[in-house]
Design a protein around this motif. Structure first.
Motif, PDB file in Angstrom:
ATOM      1  N   ILE A  79      73.833  31.087  20.650  1.00  0.00           N
ATOM      2  CA  ILE A  79      73.005  29.882  20.748  1.00  0.00           C
ATOM      3  C   ILE A  79      71.717  30.110  21.530  1.00  0.00           C
ATOM      4  CG2 ILE A  79      74.943  28.295  20.467  1.00  0.00           C
ATOM      5  CD1 ILE A  79      74.830  27.746  23.467  1.00  0.00           C
ATOM      6  N   THR A  80      71.631  31.193  22.297  1.00  0.00           N
ATOM      7  CA  THR A  80      70.407  31.452  23.052  1.00  0.00           C
ATOM      8  C   THR A  80      69.470  32.423  22.330  1.00  0.00           C
ATOM      9  OG1 THR A  80      71.475  33.212  24.339  1.00  0.00           O
ATOM     10  CG2 THR A  80      71.457  30.998  25.294  1.00  0.00           C
ATOM     11  N   LYS A  81      69.882  32.914  21.172  1.00  0.00           N
ATOM     12  CA  LYS A  81      69.029  33.838  20.417  1.00  0.00           C
ATOM     13  C   LYS A  81      67.835  33.074  19.850  1.00  0.00           C
ATOM     14  CE  LYS A  81      69.324  37.734  17.476  1.00  0.00           C
ATOM     15  NZ  LYS A  81      69.819  38.983  17.861  1.00  0.00           N
ATOM     16  N   LEU A  82      66.645  33.580  20.069  1.00  0.00           N
ATOM     17  CA  LEU A  82      65.420  32.862  19.695  1.00  0.00           C
ATOM     18  C   LEU A  82      65.259  32.712  18.185  1.00  0.00           C
ATOM     19  CD1 LEU A  82      62.822  31.520  20.631  1.00  0.00           C
ATOM     20  CD2 LEU A  82      61.718  33.737  20.528  1.00  0.00           C
ATOM     21  N   ASP A  83      65.559  33.751  17.409  1.00  0.00           N
ATOM     22  CA  ASP A  83      65.265  33.708  15.974  1.00  0.00           C
ATOM     23  C   ASP A  83      66.424  33.173  15.136  1.00  0.00           C
ATOM     24  OD1 ASP A  83      67.070  35.761  16.090  1.00  0.00           O
ATOM     25  OD2 ASP A  83      65.857  37.176  14.953  1.00  0.00           O
ATOM     26  N   ASN A  84      67.358  32.448  15.730  1.00  0.00           N
ATOM     27  CA  ASN A  84      68.493  32.004  14.939  1.00  0.00           C
ATOM     28  C   ASN A  84      68.350  30.549  14.490  1.00  0.00           C
ATOM     29  OD1 ASN A  84      70.605  30.171  15.584  1.00  0.00           O
ATOM     30  ND2 ASN A  84      71.558  31.532  17.016  1.00  0.00           N
ATOM     31  N   GLY A  85      67.133  30.032  14.521  1.00  0.00           N
ATOM     32  CA  GLY A  85      66.900  28.652  14.096  1.00  0.00           C
ATOM     33  C   GLY A  85      66.997  28.491  12.589  1.00  0.00           C
ATOM     34  N   ILE A  86      67.268  27.297  12.147  1.00  0.00           N
ATOM     35  CA  ILE A  86      67.385  26.981  10.728  1.00  0.00           C
ATOM     36  C   ILE A  86      66.010  26.542  10.229  1.00  0.00           C
ATOM     37  CG2 ILE A  86      68.525  25.456   9.073  1.00  0.00           C
ATOM     38  CD1 ILE A  86      70.802  25.194  11.161  1.00  0.00           C
ATOM     39  N   GLU A  87      65.651  26.988   9.035  1.00  0.00           N
ATOM     40  CA  GLU A  87      64.334  26.678   8.482  1.00  0.00           C
ATOM     41  C   GLU A  87      64.115  25.173   8.297  1.00  0.00           C
ATOM     42  OE1 GLU A  87      61.702  28.756   7.579  1.00  0.00           O
ATOM     43  OE2 GLU A  87      62.784  30.281   8.694  1.00  0.00           O
ATOM     44  N   ASN A  88      64.978  24.528   7.513  1.00  0.00           N
ATOM     45  CA  ASN A  88      64.834  23.103   7.223  1.00  0.00           C
ATOM     46  C   ASN A  88      65.954  22.344   7.912  1.00  0.00           C
ATOM     47  OD1 ASN A  88      62.594  23.377   5.511  1.00  0.00           O
ATOM     48  ND2 ASN A  88      63.931  24.046   3.862  1.00  0.00           N
ATOM     49  N   ILE A  89      65.597  21.595   8.921  1.00  0.00           N
ATOM     50  CA  ILE A  89      66.598  20.834   9.642  1.00  0.00           C
ATOM     51  C   ILE A  89      66.556  19.397   9.157  1.00  0.00           C
ATOM     52  CG2 ILE A  89      67.283  19.977  11.903  1.00  0.00           C
ATOM     53  CD1 ILE A  89      66.175  22.559  13.055  1.00  0.00           C
ATOM     54  N   SER A  90      67.701  18.918   8.674  1.00  0.00           N
ATOM     55  CA  SER A  90      67.807  17.532   8.241  1.00  0.00           C
ATOM     56  C   SER A  90      69.277  17.147   8.252  1.00  0.00           C
ATOM     57  CB  SER A  90      67.230  17.344   6.835  1.00  0.00           C
ATOM     58  OG  SER A  90      68.058  17.977   5.890  1.00  0.00           O
ATOM     59  N   TYR A  91      69.521  15.852   8.168  1.00  0.00           N
ATOM     60  CA  TYR A  91      70.894  15.400   8.026  1.00  0.00           C
ATOM     61  C   TYR A  91      71.390  15.813   6.649  1.00  0.00           C
ATOM     62  CZ  TYR A  91      70.394  12.475  12.164  1.00  0.00           C
ATOM     63  OH  TYR A  91      70.217  12.037  13.435  1.00  0.00           O
ATOM     64  N   PRO A  92      72.688  16.083   6.517  1.00  0.00           N
ATOM     65  CA  PRO A  92      73.212  16.369   5.178  1.00  0.00           C
ATOM     66  C   PRO A  92      73.067  15.128   4.290  1.00  0.00           C
ATOM     67  CG  PRO A  92      74.976  16.316   6.819  1.00  0.00           C
ATOM     68  CD  PRO A  92      73.693  16.145   7.548  1.00  0.00           C
ATOM     69  N   ARG A  93      72.877  15.340   3.010  1.00  0.00           N
ATOM     70  CA  ARG A  93      72.648  14.248   2.069  1.00  0.00           C
ATOM     71  C   ARG A  93      73.827  14.112   1.105  1.00  0.00           C
ATOM     72  NH1 ARG A  93      68.682  12.120   4.774  1.00  0.00           N
ATOM     73  NH2 ARG A  93      66.817  13.364   4.914  1.00  0.00           N
ATOM     74  N   VAL A  94      74.134  12.880   0.723  1.00  0.00           N
ATOM     75  CA  VAL A  94      75.163  12.619  -0.277  1.00  0.00           C
ATOM     76  C   VAL A  94      74.575  12.860  -1.667  1.00  0.00           C
ATOM     77  CG1 VAL A  94      76.625  10.834  -1.296  1.00  0.00           C
ATOM     78  CG2 VAL A  94      76.416  11.011   1.172  1.00  0.00           C
ATOM     79  N   ALA A  95      73.343  12.433  -1.859  1.00  0.00           N
ATOM     80  CA  ALA A  95      72.648  12.619  -3.127  1.00  0.00           C
ATOM     81  C   ALA A  95      71.245  13.149  -2.840  1.00  0.00           C
ATOM     82  CB  ALA A  95      72.572  11.298  -3.886  1.00  0.00           C
TER      83      ALA A  95
END
Length: 130
Positions: A79-95
């Motif tokens: 969790i402290t690794k700098l480059d481990n971020g997710i490109e597109n952060i959003s809530y999961p979608r149903v549709a």
């Protein structure tokens, strides 16, 4: 304490996380220790003196003492690794066109049971499926 400040050696990619926007890498701070000094207050002839002493240290020796296979250490390093971020952060979608971020959470709990749990921190894929 030296290992905790550095999160290992001075050249790794692990950073302390402060503030907001952590999944995006915002608020990431890398601390690099270049020297260690101790300070002490000594009573000498009814006078308080302040002394600083530079201490030798070996980050390599400290690194050898840390068991990185322990679950809590492995989780902390991930969790402290700098480059481990997710490109597109959003809530999961149903549709695909679902613009309500809470819909997935409501659907996930229908019937009083949770259908999909959060991934484990050490999983390779930590995304929630919509």
């Amino acid at each position: 304490m030296l290992w905790t400040l550095n999160i290992g050696d001075n050249e790794n990619e692990n950073c302390h996380k402060i503030g907001m926007g952590k999944p995006l890498g915002l608020g990431s701070v890398k601390i690099k220790v270049d020297r260690v000094k101790t300070r002490e207050f000594v009573l000498c002839n009814d006078t308080v003196e302040y002394r600083e002493t530079e201490k030798e240290y070996s980050i390599e020796e400290i690194e050898r003492q840390i068991d990185k296979t322990k679950k809590n250490i492995a989780q902390f390093l991930k969790i402290t690794k700098l480059d481990n971020g997710i490109e597109n952060i959003s809530y999961p979608r149903v549709a695909k066109n679902d613009d309500k971020g809470y819909t997935w959470f409501v659907e996930n709990r229908k019937g009083g049971k949770i259908k999909q749990s959060l991934p484990h921190i050490l999983d390779d894929d930590i995304t929630l499926k919509g």
